[in-house]
Design a protein around this motif. Structure first.
Motif, PDB file in Angstrom:
ATOM      1  N   ARG A  53     -18.157 -41.332  -7.803  1.00 56.99           N
ATOM      2  CA  ARG A  53     -18.800 -42.651  -7.838  1.00 56.99           C
ATOM      3  C   ARG A  53     -19.593 -42.828  -9.134  1.00 56.99           C
ATOM      4  NH1 ARG A  53     -18.172 -45.236  -3.079  1.00 56.99           N
ATOM      5  NH2 ARG A  53     -17.667 -43.939  -1.252  1.00 56.99           N
ATOM      6  N   ALA A  54     -20.265 -41.765  -9.565  1.00 56.03           N
ATOM      7  CA  ALA A  54     -20.977 -41.819 -10.838  1.00 56.03           C
ATOM      8  C   ALA A  54     -19.999 -41.936 -12.002  1.00 56.03           C
ATOM      9  CB  ALA A  54     -21.857 -40.577 -10.997  1.00 56.03           C
ATOM     10  N   LEU A  55     -18.858 -41.261 -11.894  1.00 52.09           N
ATOM     11  CA  LEU A  55     -17.830 -41.359 -12.935  1.00 52.09           C
ATOM     12  C   LEU A  55     -17.288 -42.779 -13.027  1.00 52.09           C
ATOM     13  CD1 LEU A  55     -15.856 -40.166 -15.007  1.00 52.09           C
ATOM     14  CD2 LEU A  55     -14.421 -39.389 -13.097  1.00 52.09           C
ATOM     15  N   ALA A  56     -17.090 -43.424 -11.894  1.00 57.62           N
ATOM     16  CA  ALA A  56     -16.591 -44.809 -11.894  1.00 57.62           C
ATOM     17  C   ALA A  56     -17.555 -45.729 -12.637  1.00 57.62           C
ATOM     18  CB  ALA A  56     -16.377 -45.286 -10.461  1.00 57.62           C
ATOM     19  N   ARG A  87      -9.506 -36.892  -8.837  1.00 55.30           N
ATOM     20  CA  ARG A  87      -8.771 -37.275  -7.624  1.00 55.30           C
ATOM     21  C   ARG A  87      -9.625 -38.202  -6.743  1.00 55.30           C
ATOM     22  NH1 ARG A  87      -5.578 -32.550  -4.360  1.00 55.30           N
ATOM     23  NH2 ARG A  87      -3.477 -33.086  -5.049  1.00 55.30           N
ATOM     24  N   HIS A  88     -10.870 -37.846  -6.548  1.00 52.42           N
ATOM     25  CA  HIS A  88     -11.760 -38.665  -5.727  1.00 52.42           C
ATOM     26  C   HIS A  88     -12.023 -40.029  -6.374  1.00 52.42           C
ATOM     27  CE1 HIS A  88     -13.124 -36.040  -2.409  1.00 52.42           C
ATOM     28  NE2 HIS A  88     -12.892 -35.030  -3.257  1.00 52.42           N
ATOM     29  N   LEU A  89     -12.040 -40.069  -7.707  1.00 56.78           N
ATOM     30  CA  LEU A  89     -12.311 -41.325  -8.411  1.00 56.78           C
ATOM     31  C   LEU A  89     -11.402 -42.449  -7.936  1.00 56.78           C
ATOM     32  CD1 LEU A  89     -13.482 -43.071 -10.772  1.00 56.78           C
ATOM     33  CD2 LEU A  89     -11.671 -42.069 -12.207  1.00 56.78           C
ATOM     34  N   PHE A  90     -10.121 -42.150  -7.798  1.00 59.34           N
ATOM     35  CA  PHE A  90      -9.168 -43.205  -7.473  1.00 59.34           C
ATOM     36  C   PHE A  90      -9.157 -43.543  -5.981  1.00 59.34           C
ATOM     37  CE2 PHE A  90      -7.966 -41.909 -11.642  1.00 59.34           C
ATOM     38  CZ  PHE A  90      -7.526 -43.073 -12.245  1.00 59.34           C
ATOM     39  N   THR A  91      -9.962 -42.828  -5.210  1.00 64.73           N
ATOM     40  CA  THR A  91     -10.207 -43.223  -3.823  1.00 64.73           C
ATOM     41  C   THR A  91     -11.437 -44.116  -3.726  1.00 64.73           C
ATOM     42  OG1 THR A  91      -9.166 -41.240  -2.924  1.00 64.73           O
ATOM     43  CG2 THR A  91     -10.719 -42.379  -1.501  1.00 64.73           C
ATOM     44  N   VAL A  92     -12.515 -43.741  -4.419  1.00 67.56           N
ATOM     45  CA  VAL A  92     -13.752 -44.523  -4.340  1.00 67.56           C
ATOM     46  C   VAL A  92     -13.701 -45.768  -5.218  1.00 67.56           C
ATOM     47  CG1 VAL A  92     -15.080 -42.457  -3.784  1.00 67.56           C
ATOM     48  CG2 VAL A  92     -14.951 -43.210  -6.162  1.00 67.56           C
ATOM     49  N   GLY A 117     -13.477 -30.658 -12.428  1.00 70.06           N
ATOM     50  CA  GLY A 117     -13.383 -32.019 -12.935  1.00 70.06           C
ATOM     51  C   GLY A 117     -12.121 -32.737 -12.482  1.00 70.06           C
ATOM     52  N   GLY A 118     -11.012 -31.996 -12.376  1.00 67.04           N
ATOM     53  CA  GLY A 118      -9.774 -32.607 -11.914  1.00 67.04           C
ATOM     54  C   GLY A 118      -9.860 -33.067 -10.470  1.00 67.04           C
ATOM     55  N   GLU A 167     -17.083 -36.374  -4.279  1.00 74.06           N
ATOM     56  CA  GLU A 167     -17.030 -37.819  -4.054  1.00 74.06           C
ATOM     57  C   GLU A 167     -18.230 -38.520  -4.698  1.00 74.06           C
ATOM     58  OE1 GLU A 167     -17.230 -41.045  -0.404  1.00 74.06           O
ATOM     59  OE2 GLU A 167     -16.334 -39.080  -0.023  1.00 74.06           O
ATOM     60  N   GLN A 168     -19.408 -37.931  -4.582  1.00 78.20           N
ATOM     61  CA  GLN A 168     -20.584 -38.519  -5.218  1.00 78.20           C
ATOM     62  C   GLN A 168     -20.445 -38.522  -6.735  1.00 78.20           C
ATOM     63  OE1 GLN A 168     -23.481 -35.894  -3.470  1.00 78.20           O
ATOM     64  NE2 GLN A 168     -24.053 -37.356  -1.867  1.00 78.20           N
TER      65      GLN A 168
END
Length: 209
Positions: free
Chosen positions: A52-55, A79-84, A74-75, A48-49
């Motif tokens: 957030r950096a990826l976003a 998945r977490h990207l589209f939640t955060v 990475g996959g 998740e962290q």
């Protein structure tokens, strides 16, 4: 998506520097895509962290379309990207050997303190499963069936597997297309067929017939 400027963001796997993606990235660039590599600290940052950096990283990436190509852990971060950060530009996603259902090897290693230390923050809703299901995107998963890797030394791996991740671990209800190729977990990054299939999915939302 024709006529739109497209960029690709690549996301490496656990305990990898990202340099192993160079050949795949070169093949993506040769097809006319602008490629940007995202790096994160896989043992220190939870998925998740890292997401957030990826976003924040993606915000600076140009293009009308931003595709994502992610290897292994990475996959899960994608998945977490589209939640955060659920509001993202259009684009398709290709995952390469990502254990969305959880990793048997990670579960076995996590039974003792040394293994938990070695895997680090990647265990948190990551390699042990529990990552959020991604909705509203076309996701293509390429899994490997060549068992070249140390996984069987750590856990019982049902065939087929790629030496690290079993094919059944790469399945998820958000995966819209699934393809298994005779490649290993690391070898898939250097395989020309994987590059062709990745490009075809990013362009068409499907793998080659």
């Amino acid at each position: 998506m024709a006529g739109m400027r497209a960029s690709v963001v690549t996301v490496h796997g656990w305990h990898m520097p990202g340099l192993e993606l160079a050949l795949l990235e070169r093949r993506l660039r040769a097809a006319g895509l602008e490629v940007h590599r995202f790096h994160y600290a896989s043992r220190r940052q939870t998925p998740e962290q890292a997401a957030r950096a990826l976003a924040a990283f993606i915000e600076a990436v140009p293009g009308d379309l931003v595709h994502l190509v992610a290897h292994s852990l990475g996959g899960i971060i994608v998945r977490h990207l589209f939640t955060v950060a659920p509001v993202q530009r259009p684009g398709r996603i290709v995952m390469l050997g990502s254990p969305l259902a959880g990793s048997r090897v990670a579960a076995r290693l996590a039974r003792n303190r040394l293994g938990r230390w070695w895997l680090g923050a990647a265990l948190d809703r990551g390699l042990l499963g529990g990552s959020p299901v991604l909705r509203g995107r076309e996701i293509g998963m390429i899994a490997g069936s060549r068992p070249l890797g140390p996984a069987p030394l750590f856990a019982q791996m049902p065939p087929p597997h790629d030496g690290f991740v079993a094919v059944d671990e790469t399945r998820g209800q958000d995966v819209t297309r699934h393809l298994t190729l005779p490649i290993s977990h690391t070898g898939m990054l250097f395989d020309a067929t994987v590059a062709r299939e990745t490009l075809h999915f990013l362009d068409r939302g499907d793998f080659l017939p």
